[in-house]
Design an enzyme around this catalytic site. Structure first.
Site, PDB file in Angstrom:
ATOM      1  N   GLU A  67     -29.048  20.307  -7.603  1.00 60.56           N
ATOM      2  CA  GLU A  67     -28.807  20.607  -6.192  1.00 60.56           C
ATOM      3  C   GLU A  67     -28.368  22.064  -6.008  1.00 60.56           C
ATOM      4  O   GLU A  67     -27.684  22.635  -6.858  1.00 60.56           O
ATOM      5  CB  GLU A  67     -27.715  19.668  -5.677  1.00 60.56           C
ATOM      6  CG  GLU A  67     -27.407  19.786  -4.194  1.00 60.56           C
ATOM      7  CD  GLU A  67     -26.321  18.823  -3.749  1.00 60.56           C
ATOM      8  OE1 GLU A  67     -26.265  18.526  -2.549  1.00 60.56           O
ATOM      9  OE2 GLU A  67     -25.518  18.368  -4.600  1.00 60.56           O
ATOM     10  N   LYS A 124     -31.899  15.843   2.425  1.00 62.22           N
ATOM     11  CA  LYS A 124     -30.783  14.948   2.106  1.00 62.22           C
ATOM     12  C   LYS A 124     -30.311  14.197   3.352  1.00 62.22           C
ATOM     13  O   LYS A 124     -29.986  14.803   4.371  1.00 62.22           O
ATOM     14  CB  LYS A 124     -29.641  15.760   1.511  1.00 62.22           C
ATOM     15  CG  LYS A 124     -28.428  14.948   1.085  1.00 62.22           C
ATOM     16  CD  LYS A 124     -27.383  15.880   0.485  1.00 62.22           C
ATOM     17  CE  LYS A 124     -26.130  15.139   0.066  1.00 62.22           C
ATOM     18  NZ  LYS A 124     -25.117  16.087  -0.475  1.00 62.22           N
ATOM     19  N   CYS A 161     -27.738  14.001  -4.655  1.00 63.41           N
ATOM     20  CA  CYS A 161     -26.290  13.932  -4.885  1.00 63.41           C
ATOM     21  C   CYS A 161     -25.603  12.761  -4.167  1.00 63.41           C
ATOM     22  O   CYS A 161     -25.647  11.631  -4.656  1.00 63.41           O
ATOM     23  CB  CYS A 161     -25.653  15.269  -4.512  1.00 63.41           C
ATOM     24  SG  CYS A 161     -24.006  15.497  -5.280  1.00 63.41           S
TER      25      CYS A 161
END
Length: 270
Positions: free
Chosen positions: A43, A116, A152
């Site tokens: 990330e 995300k 994540c």
């Protein structure tokens, strides 16, 4: 046996973008020398720094210099690259970016792009101050298997992984910058749980090193569909290789057909 080799790149990204990109380029070359078929980076791979610098270093995809690097290296080495994630510029918004993961084919073509979905607004972090959440689950085809993308904090939400599995994903890539404070207790159990629940392989490249506001966990990891850790990095920058056996994924799904035993009609709204 049908296998492919995934390189997980564990890198200490800091606030000098040019230096970061030079390091990324070298580590991609190292992965290619290790005969990787697919490279996965973590990330915010091209820049981690202050809030203003975050916007200043945001890019369009695939027009930006980071995408250009991934596209060029994918063509040069004739392999697949998941370019971790980067801050993607949002037109006419100078206060938020998307946290976006992009995949490039061996022809250098943008094949998949995921923004995300889940933002980490916790006691130590408020991502929604700077990041806009995505709204689409993403899966894509490769010659190896169908894959999915997460980033994540998405790891804590089993729904998105189940959605990808139900769309046929046999492997999910999850670029991360996981905090060591939670990572020491949660990183491996969550990765293994997502693999076991969905009988899929999990490929999780993580950041390492001390950043402006946290220390990254490292321990980049690949987990097979049975939940076994098949490759794991330590606490330094490195490139590790995981050999993914797609026949094994199919065999696990035959042995443990839990995806077929779902009963959504009784779950209701939750």
């Amino acid at each position: 046996m049908n296998t492919f080799r995934v390189a997980l790149v564990q890198i200490d990204t800091q606030d000098d973008k040019e230096t970061n990109l030079e390091k990324i380029s070298g580590m991609i070359d190292e992965a290619a020398e290790k005969h990787a078929d697919f490279i996965a980076l973590p990330e915010f791979v091209n820049y981690i720094g202050g809030r203003r610098g975050f916007y200043e270093n945001a890019e369009s995809i695939p027009e930006g210099i980071t995408s250009e690097l991934f596209s060029r290296k994918a063509r040069e080495h004739h392999l697949w690259i998941c370019g971790g994630s980067i801050a993607e510029r949002i037109p006419e918004d100078d206060s938020h970016v998307y946290n976006t993961s992009a995949v490039f084919s061996p022809k250098g073509e943008l094949t998949a792009m995921y923004r995300k979905i889940h933002l980490a607004d916790t006691s130590t972090l408020t991502e929604s101050n700077t990041i806009a959440g995505g709204s689409s689950v993403v899966t894509f085809n490769t010659p190896f298997c169908r894959m999915g993308l997460a980033v994540c904090y998405d790891l804590r939400f089993p729904e998105i992984f189940r959605a990808m599995a139900l769309r046929g994903a046999e492997a999910v890539i999850i670029p991360s910058e996981f905090n060591m404070l939670t990572g020491k207790d949660h990183w491996e159990p969550l990765l293994r749980a997502r693999a076991i629940e969905n009988t899929c392989c999990i490929i999780a490249p993580d950041q390492i090193g001390t950043k402006r506001n946290m220390t990254a966990n490292g321990h980049s990891m690949a987990v097979d569909a049975w939940g076994n850790v098949i490759a794991q990095a330590g606490e330094r920058e490195c490139v590790i290789i995981a050999e993914i056996d797609t026949d094994c994924i199919k065999a696990v799904r035959r042995k443990m057909p839990s995806l077929q035993h779902r009963r959504p009609e009784v779950y209701g709204e939750y």
